[in-house]
Motif scaffolding. Structure first.
Motif, mmCIF file in Angstrom:
data_model
loop_
_atom_site.group_PDB
_atom_site.id
_atom_site.type_symbol
_atom_site.label_atom_id
_atom_site.label_comp_id
_atom_site.label_asym_id
_atom_site.label_seq_id
_atom_site.Cartn_x
_atom_site.Cartn_y
_atom_site.Cartn_z
ATOM 1 N N PHE A 103 -57.009 -1.488 7.652
ATOM 2 C CA PHE A 103 -58.188 -1.693 6.811
ATOM 3 C C PHE A 103 -58.794 -3.076 7.025
ATOM 4 N N PHE A 104 -57.937 -4.095 7.084
ATOM 5 C CA PHE A 104 -58.426 -5.468 7.199
ATOM 6 C C PHE A 104 -58.605 -5.928 8.644
ATOM 7 N N ARG A 105 -58.273 -5.051 9.610
ATOM 8 C CA ARG A 105 -58.421 -5.355 11.033
ATOM 9 C C ARG A 105 -57.764 -6.682 11.404
ATOM 10 N N THR A 106 -56.470 -6.758 11.112
ATOM 11 C CA THR A 106 -55.725 -7.982 11.395
ATOM 12 C C THR A 106 -54.298 -7.606 11.762
ATOM 13 N N ASP A 107 -53.544 -8.595 12.198
ATOM 14 C CA ASP A 107 -52.107 -8.431 12.393
ATOM 15 C C ASP A 107 -51.449 -9.759 12.048
ATOM 16 N N LEU A 108 -50.150 -9.785 12.080
ATOM 17 C CA LEU A 108 -49.435 -10.980 11.644
ATOM 18 C C LEU A 108 -49.744 -12.186 12.523
ATOM 19 N N ASN A 109 -49.926 -11.973 13.823
ATOM 20 C CA ASN A 109 -50.277 -13.086 14.701
ATOM 21 C C ASN A 109 -51.614 -13.707 14.309
ATOM 22 N N VAL A 110 -52.578 -12.877 13.942
ATOM 23 C CA VAL A 110 -53.883 -13.383 13.500
ATOM 24 C C VAL A 110 -53.714 -14.197 12.219
ATOM 25 N N GLU A 111 -52.932 -13.681 11.284
ATOM 26 C CA GLU A 111 -52.722 -14.393 10.020
ATOM 27 C C GLU A 111 -51.998 -15.721 10.245
ATOM 28 N N LEU A 139 -46.889 -15.001 4.284
ATOM 29 C CA LEU A 139 -48.090 -14.608 5.014
ATOM 30 C C LEU A 139 -47.860 -13.185 5.472
ATOM 31 N N ASN A 140 -48.825 -12.318 5.211
ATOM 32 C CA ASN A 140 -48.656 -10.927 5.601
ATOM 33 C C ASN A 140 -50.009 -10.284 5.820
ATOM 34 N N GLY A 174 -53.318 -21.988 -1.619
ATOM 35 C CA GLY A 174 -52.128 -21.851 -0.781
ATOM 36 C C GLY A 174 -51.465 -23.163 -0.421
ATOM 37 N N GLU A 175 -52.242 -24.135 0.018
ATOM 38 C CA GLU A 175 -51.647 -25.414 0.435
ATOM 39 C C GLU A 175 -50.919 -26.081 -0.727
ATOM 40 N N ARG A 176 -51.549 -26.112 -1.882
ATOM 41 C CA ARG A 176 -50.920 -26.730 -3.059
ATOM 42 C C ARG A 176 -49.637 -25.991 -3.413
ATOM 43 N N LEU A 177 -49.677 -24.675 -3.395
ATOM 44 C CA LEU A 177 -48.491 -23.881 -3.726
ATOM 45 C C LEU A 177 -47.349 -24.151 -2.751
ATOM 46 N N ILE A 178 -47.668 -24.214 -1.468
ATOM 47 C CA ILE A 178 -46.646 -24.477 -0.451
ATOM 48 C C ILE A 178 -46.075 -25.869 -0.628
ATOM 49 N N ARG A 179 -46.937 -26.851 -0.794
ATOM 50 C CA ARG A 179 -46.478 -28.240 -0.945
ATOM 51 C C ARG A 179 -45.627 -28.420 -2.196
ATOM 52 N N GLU A 180 -45.891 -27.615 -3.224
ATOM 53 C CA GLU A 180 -45.113 -27.712 -4.467
ATOM 54 C C GLU A 180 -43.839 -26.873 -4.424
ATOM 55 N N LYS A 193 -54.556 -18.140 11.554
ATOM 56 C CA LYS A 193 -55.416 -18.660 10.478
ATOM 57 C C LYS A 193 -54.705 -19.745 9.693
ATOM 58 N N PHE A 194 -53.430 -19.546 9.443
ATOM 59 C CA PHE A 194 -52.619 -20.532 8.727
ATOM 60 C C PHE A 194 -52.609 -21.854 9.493
ATOM 61 N N LEU A 195 -52.347 -21.778 10.806
ATOM 62 C CA LEU A 195 -52.311 -22.981 11.634
ATOM 63 C C LEU A 195 -53.692 -23.620 11.726
ATOM 64 N N ALA A 196 -54.739 -22.821 11.747
ATOM 65 C CA ALA A 196 -56.108 -23.348 11.821
ATOM 66 C C ALA A 196 -56.495 -24.122 10.566
ATOM 67 N N GLN A 197 -55.792 -23.881 9.471
ATOM 68 C CA GLN A 197 -56.054 -24.613 8.229
ATOM 69 C C GLN A 197 -55.408 -26.001 8.232
ATOM 70 N N GLY A 198 -54.745 -26.350 9.337
ATOM 71 C CA GLY A 198 -54.148 -27.676 9.445
ATOM 72 C C GLY A 198 -52.652 -27.716 9.231
ATOM 73 N N PHE A 199 -52.041 -26.562 9.003
ATOM 74 C CA PHE A 199 -50.593 -26.516 8.857
ATOM 75 C C PHE A 199 -49.950 -26.628 10.230
ATOM 76 N N SER A 200 -48.732 -27.116 10.257
ATOM 77 C CA SER A 200 -47.993 -27.276 11.518
ATOM 78 C C SER A 200 -47.096 -26.068 11.772
ATOM 79 N N MET A 201 -46.544 -26.009 12.974
ATOM 80 C CA MET A 201 -45.572 -24.962 13.288
ATOM 81 C C MET A 201 -44.352 -25.087 12.381
ATOM 82 N N THR A 202 -43.978 -26.310 12.038
ATOM 83 C CA THR A 202 -42.860 -26.505 11.108
ATOM 84 C C THR A 202 -43.192 -25.897 9.751
ATOM 85 N N ASP A 203 -44.432 -26.109 9.285
ATOM 86 C CA ASP A 203 -44.859 -25.498 8.023
ATOM 87 C C ASP A 203 -44.765 -23.977 8.109
#
Length: 81
Positions: A31-39, A24-25, A12-18, A42-52
């Motif tokens: 089934f996956f017990r998640t919602d968009l806020n959780v996803e 994100l969905n 994901g990071e490489r794809l976004i940077r390129e 997770k994106f932000l927890a990977q080191g991405f910024s709010m701008t990203d």
């Protein structure tokens, strides 16, 4: 889905940077017990910024099935936030 063994292997990071269009969905929230806020969290927890995150959401708007009116409303909210 276990497509990668660890998040560090996820392309994901490489794809976004390129500049690839990435969205994100939840696919199947019940089934996956998640919602968009959780996803987004997770994106932000990977080191991405709010701008990203805003940029990913903006790009995903280009691929949405929303009407142009709805798409413009979401884009305006992103710009305001």
């Amino acid at each position: 889905l276990a497509a990668v063994r660890a998040m560090e292997e996820h392309p994901g990071e490489r794809l976004i940077r390129e500049g690839c269009r990435v969205s994100l969905n939840t696919d199947d929230p019940g089934f996956f017990r998640t919602d968009l806020n959780v996803e987004y969290g997770k994106f932000l927890a990977q080191g991405f910024s709010m701008t990203d995150l805003r940029n990913v959401v903006r790009r995903s708007l280009e691929m949405t099935f929303l009407s142009s009116v709805e798409r413009d409303l979401v884009a305006a909210e992103l710009s305001a936030g």
